[in-house]
Design a protein around this motif. Structure first.
Motif, PDB file in Angstrom:
ATOM      1  N   ALA A 107     -34.957-144.472 -50.448  1.00 14.53           N
ATOM      2  CA  ALA A 107     -36.009-144.471 -51.453  1.00 14.53           C
ATOM      3  C   ALA A 107     -37.186-143.025 -51.263  1.00 14.53           C
ATOM      4  CB  ALA A 107     -37.030-145.706 -51.343  1.00 14.53           C
ATOM      5  N   ALA A 108     -37.142-142.703 -50.001  1.00 13.28           N
ATOM      6  CA  ALA A 108     -37.791-141.644 -50.094  1.00 13.28           C
ATOM      7  C   ALA A 108     -37.106-140.257 -50.392  1.00 13.28           C
ATOM      8  CB  ALA A 108     -38.252-141.422 -48.147  1.00 13.28           C
ATOM      9  N   LEU A 109     -35.775-140.262 -50.303  1.00 11.90           N
ATOM     10  CA  LEU A 109     -35.114-139.275 -50.677  1.00 11.90           C
ATOM     11  C   LEU A 109     -35.041-139.026 -52.334  1.00 11.90           C
ATOM     12  CD1 LEU A 109     -31.855-139.241 -48.531  1.00 11.90           C
ATOM     13  CD2 LEU A 109     -33.296-137.495 -48.597  1.00 11.90           C
ATOM     14  N   ALA A 110     -34.949-140.279 -52.766  1.00 11.04           N
ATOM     15  CA  ALA A 110     -35.156-140.273 -54.207  1.00 11.04           C
ATOM     16  C   ALA A 110     -36.618-139.754 -54.817  1.00 11.04           C
ATOM     17  CB  ALA A 110     -34.962-141.879 -54.923  1.00 11.04           C
ATOM     18  N   GLN A 111     -37.455-139.667 -54.103  1.00  4.99           N
ATOM     19  CA  GLN A 111     -38.898-139.417 -54.461  1.00  4.99           C
ATOM     20  C   GLN A 111     -38.810-137.840 -54.321  1.00  4.99           C
ATOM     21  OE1 GLN A 111     -42.324-141.263 -53.296  1.00  4.99           O
ATOM     22  NE2 GLN A 111     -41.063-142.983 -52.746  1.00  4.99           N
ATOM     23  N   LEU A 112     -37.878-137.268 -53.710  1.00  6.08           N
ATOM     24  CA  LEU A 112     -37.734-135.662 -53.443  1.00  6.08           C
ATOM     25  C   LEU A 112     -37.278-135.130 -54.942  1.00  6.08           C
ATOM     26  CD1 LEU A 112     -36.227-135.216 -50.028  1.00  6.08           C
ATOM     27  CD2 LEU A 112     -38.612-134.981 -50.662  1.00  6.08           C
ATOM     28  N   SER A 113     -37.770-133.814 -55.160  1.00  6.35           N
ATOM     29  CA  SER A 113     -36.821-133.200 -56.044  1.00  6.35           C
ATOM     30  C   SER A 113     -35.644-133.392 -55.986  1.00  6.35           C
ATOM     31  CB  SER A 113     -37.606-131.752 -56.580  1.00  6.35           C
ATOM     32  OG  SER A 113     -37.246-130.939 -55.464  1.00  6.35           O
ATOM     33  N   VAL A 114     -34.966-133.206 -57.133  1.00  2.00           N
ATOM     34  CA  VAL A 114     -33.208-133.059 -56.945  1.00  2.00           C
ATOM     35  C   VAL A 114     -32.879-131.561 -56.088  1.00  2.00           C
ATOM     36  CG1 VAL A 114     -31.260-132.815 -58.339  1.00  2.00           C
ATOM     37  CG2 VAL A 114     -32.895-134.213 -59.110  1.00  2.00           C
ATOM     38  N   GLU A 115     -33.553-130.782 -56.294  1.00  2.00           N
ATOM     39  CA  GLU A 115     -33.284-129.326 -55.701  1.00  2.00           C
ATOM     40  C   GLU A 115     -33.790-129.525 -54.168  1.00  2.00           C
ATOM     41  OE1 GLU A 115     -35.424-129.556 -58.389  1.00  2.00           O
ATOM     42  OE2 GLU A 115     -34.178-128.748 -59.723  1.00  2.00           O
ATOM     43  N   GLN A 116     -34.824-130.376 -54.002  1.00  2.00           N
ATOM     44  CA  GLN A 116     -34.850-130.236 -52.463  1.00  2.00           C
ATOM     45  C   GLN A 116     -33.958-131.509 -51.828  1.00  2.00           C
ATOM     46  OE1 GLN A 116     -39.001-131.767 -52.131  1.00  2.00           O
ATOM     47  NE2 GLN A 116     -39.929-129.377 -52.275  1.00  2.00           N
ATOM     48  N   ARG A 117     -33.751-132.623 -52.598  1.00  2.81           N
ATOM     49  CA  ARG A 117     -32.687-133.322 -51.954  1.00  2.81           C
ATOM     50  C   ARG A 117     -31.348-132.891 -51.732  1.00  2.81           C
ATOM     51  NH1 ARG A 117     -33.569-137.403 -55.579  1.00  2.81           N
ATOM     52  NH2 ARG A 117     -31.811-136.835 -56.919  1.00  2.81           N
ATOM     53  N   GLU A 118     -30.932-132.066 -52.838  1.00  5.76           N
ATOM     54  CA  GLU A 118     -29.267-131.622 -52.560  1.00  5.76           C
ATOM     55  C   GLU A 118     -29.599-130.561 -51.510  1.00  5.76           C
ATOM     56  OE1 GLU A 118     -28.191-129.744 -55.996  1.00  5.76           O
ATOM     57  OE2 GLU A 118     -29.516-128.314 -56.065  1.00  5.76           O
ATOM     58  N   ALA A 119     -30.397-129.767 -51.336  1.00  5.12           N
ATOM     59  CA  ALA A 119     -30.626-128.740 -50.033  1.00  5.12           C
ATOM     60  C   ALA A 119     -30.693-129.360 -48.744  1.00  5.12           C
ATOM     61  CB  ALA A 119     -31.873-127.760 -50.471  1.00  5.12           C
ATOM     62  N   LEU A 120     -31.554-130.310 -48.515  1.00  6.51           N
ATOM     63  CA  LEU A 120     -31.605-131.238 -47.440  1.00  6.51           C
ATOM     64  C   LEU A 120     -30.269-131.781 -47.081  1.00  6.51           C
ATOM     65  CD1 LEU A 120     -33.682-132.117 -45.276  1.00  6.51           C
ATOM     66  CD2 LEU A 120     -34.119-133.817 -46.830  1.00  6.51           C
ATOM     67  N   LEU A 121     -29.614-132.552 -47.987  1.00  6.95           N
ATOM     68  CA  LEU A 121     -28.418-133.183 -47.757  1.00  6.95           C
ATOM     69  C   LEU A 121     -27.154-132.285 -47.451  1.00  6.95           C
ATOM     70  CD1 LEU A 121     -28.845-136.127 -50.430  1.00  6.95           C
ATOM     71  CD2 LEU A 121     -29.020-136.402 -47.883  1.00  6.95           C
ATOM     72  N   LEU A 122     -27.042-131.232 -48.062  1.00  6.12           N
ATOM     73  CA  LEU A 122     -26.200-130.295 -47.842  1.00  6.12           C
ATOM     74  C   LEU A 122     -26.235-129.776 -46.512  1.00  6.12           C
ATOM     75  CD1 LEU A 122     -25.672-128.597 -51.359  1.00  6.12           C
ATOM     76  CD2 LEU A 122     -24.315-129.798 -50.057  1.00  6.12           C
ATOM     77  N   VAL A 123     -27.376-129.346 -45.861  1.00  3.82           N
ATOM     78  CA  VAL A 123     -27.541-128.818 -44.574  1.00  3.82           C
ATOM     79  C   VAL A 123     -27.495-129.867 -43.654  1.00  3.82           C
ATOM     80  CG1 VAL A 123     -29.251-127.629 -43.339  1.00  3.82           C
ATOM     81  CG2 VAL A 123     -28.708-126.602 -45.546  1.00  3.82           C
ATOM     82  N   GLY A 124     -28.572-131.012 -43.809  1.00  5.55           N
ATOM     83  CA  GLY A 124     -28.450-131.999 -42.838  1.00  5.55           C
ATOM     84  C   GLY A 124     -27.369-132.836 -42.678  1.00  5.55           C
ATOM     85  N   ALA A 125     -27.167-133.569 -43.902  1.00  2.00           N
ATOM     86  CA  ALA A 125     -26.077-134.501 -43.755  1.00  2.00           C
ATOM     87  C   ALA A 125     -24.514-134.096 -43.725  1.00  2.00           C
ATOM     88  CB  ALA A 125     -26.231-135.502 -44.939  1.00  2.00           C
ATOM     89  N   GLU A 126     -24.563-132.865 -44.467  1.00  2.00           N
ATOM     90  CA  GLU A 126     -23.026-132.362 -44.464  1.00  2.00           C
ATOM     91  C   GLU A 126     -22.781-131.333 -43.546  1.00  2.00           C
ATOM     92  OE1 GLU A 126     -20.454-133.833 -46.133  1.00  2.00           O
ATOM     93  OE2 GLU A 126     -21.782-135.036 -46.934  1.00  2.00           O
ATOM     94  N   GLY A 127     -23.843-130.989 -42.921  1.00  2.00           N
ATOM     95  CA  GLY A 127     -23.672-129.696 -41.780  1.00  2.00           C
ATOM     96  C   GLY A 127     -23.294-128.157 -42.340  1.00  2.00           C
ATOM     97  N   LEU A 128     -23.538-128.065 -43.701  1.00  2.00           N
ATOM     98  CA  LEU A 128     -23.216-126.881 -44.172  1.00  2.00           C
ATOM     99  C   LEU A 128     -24.349-125.723 -43.879  1.00  2.00           C
ATOM    100  CD1 LEU A 128     -22.342-127.517 -47.906  1.00  2.00           C
ATOM    101  CD2 LEU A 128     -20.868-127.121 -45.816  1.00  2.00           C
ATOM    102  N   SER A 129     -23.991-124.507 -43.653  1.00  2.00           N
ATOM    103  CA  SER A 129     -24.765-123.705 -43.375  1.00  2.00           C
ATOM    104  C   SER A 129     -25.985-123.244 -44.447  1.00  2.00           C
ATOM    105  CB  SER A 129     -24.506-122.328 -42.869  1.00  2.00           C
ATOM    106  OG  SER A 129     -23.896-121.746 -43.995  1.00  2.00           O
ATOM    107  N   ILE A 148     -35.829-127.021 -47.879  1.00  2.00           N
ATOM    108  CA  ILE A 148     -35.686-127.724 -46.824  1.00  2.00           C
ATOM    109  C   ILE A 148     -36.892-128.296 -46.032  1.00  2.00           C
ATOM    110  CG2 ILE A 148     -34.387-128.070 -44.507  1.00  2.00           C
ATOM    111  CD1 ILE A 148     -31.845-126.653 -45.977  1.00  2.00           C
ATOM    112  N   ASN A 149     -37.697-127.131 -45.991  1.00  2.00           N
ATOM    113  CA  ASN A 149     -38.785-127.386 -45.273  1.00  2.00           C
ATOM    114  C   ASN A 149     -39.861-128.259 -45.940  1.00  2.00           C
ATOM    115  OD1 ASN A 149     -40.914-126.573 -43.107  1.00  2.00           O
ATOM    116  ND2 ASN A 149     -41.753-125.513 -44.619  1.00  2.00           N
ATOM    117  N   ARG A 150     -39.950-128.010 -47.033  1.00  2.00           N
ATOM    118  CA  ARG A 150     -40.820-128.996 -48.144  1.00  2.00           C
ATOM    119  C   ARG A 150     -40.457-130.423 -48.074  1.00  2.00           C
ATOM    120  NH1 ARG A 150     -41.563-124.279 -52.256  1.00  2.00           N
ATOM    121  NH2 ARG A 150     -43.550-123.196 -51.227  1.00  2.00           N
TER     122      ARG A 150
END
Length: 183
Positions: A107-129, A148-150
């Motif tokens: 639910a919290a992730l869904a409240q982020l903008s799509v751009e913030q969510r995708e950046a966070l998930l690609l780096v954090g969950a998927e481990g991409l640089s 990612i910071n925001r």
């Protein structure tokens, strides 16, 4: 069409990561599976455009992301469920604490903008640089770091988290909030 073994294996290895990313973007497992299937089909159809020596996974992430945004633009004309009443009737209440934590995180992730969510998930969950994420998102490195910071700050606010608090074993929570910044 004959696909050489390393390319085939790289595509197969990317499927779980593509699925996780698609679920995180869309919030819908069935739709996510459709996105992954479409990304793989388009990847196969355009295999001649893949540059050997680059990351197959990153290339497929880009295809999936572009498909997701294309479909969002198409859906703007569809009837929305703004109060979530229809979705609420379809939900099944979780029975375990970890499931509740996961639901809160979704639910919290869904409240982020799509751009913030995708950046966070690609780096954090998927481990991409950060660099790979910037290429996938079609933006520069500084923008990804800022997103990612925001996103981290907003998640901490939404989840009412205190620094150093134990988040439990959930990989998504740990990855999203305690990512080591790559410089």
């Amino acid at each position: 069409m004959v696909i050489d073994l390393p390319v085939r294996q790289a595509m197969l290895n990317a499927i779980p990561h593509l699925r996780a990313f698609a679920i995180s973007l869309s919030g819908d497992v069935t739709y996510a599976d459709d996105l992954v299937q479409t990304a793989l089909m388009r990847g196969l159809e355009n295999l001649d455009k893949f540059q050997p020596g680059t990351s197959m996974q990153a290339w497929l992430f880009t295809i999936l992301r572009n498909q997701f945004y294309t479909e969002i633009r198409r859906r703007r004309r569809e009837v929305a469920d703004p109060d979530g009443s229809m979705a609420g009737m379809l939900a099944v209440m979780p029975e375990q604490g970890a499931r509740l934590d996961f639901t809160d995180m979704q639910a919290a992730l869904a409240q982020l903008s799509v751009e913030q969510r995708e950046a966070l998930l690609l780096v954090g969950a998927e481990g991409l640089s950060y660099e790979e994420t910037a290429r996938i998102c079609g933006t520069n490195l500084g923008t990804i770091k800022s997103r990612i910071n925001r996103a981290r700050a907003r998640l901490a606010e939404l989840l009412d988290l205190c620094p150093g608090e134990d988040f439990g074993p959930d990989r998504l929570v740990r990855a999203s909030l305690f990512i080591h910044a790559s410089s």
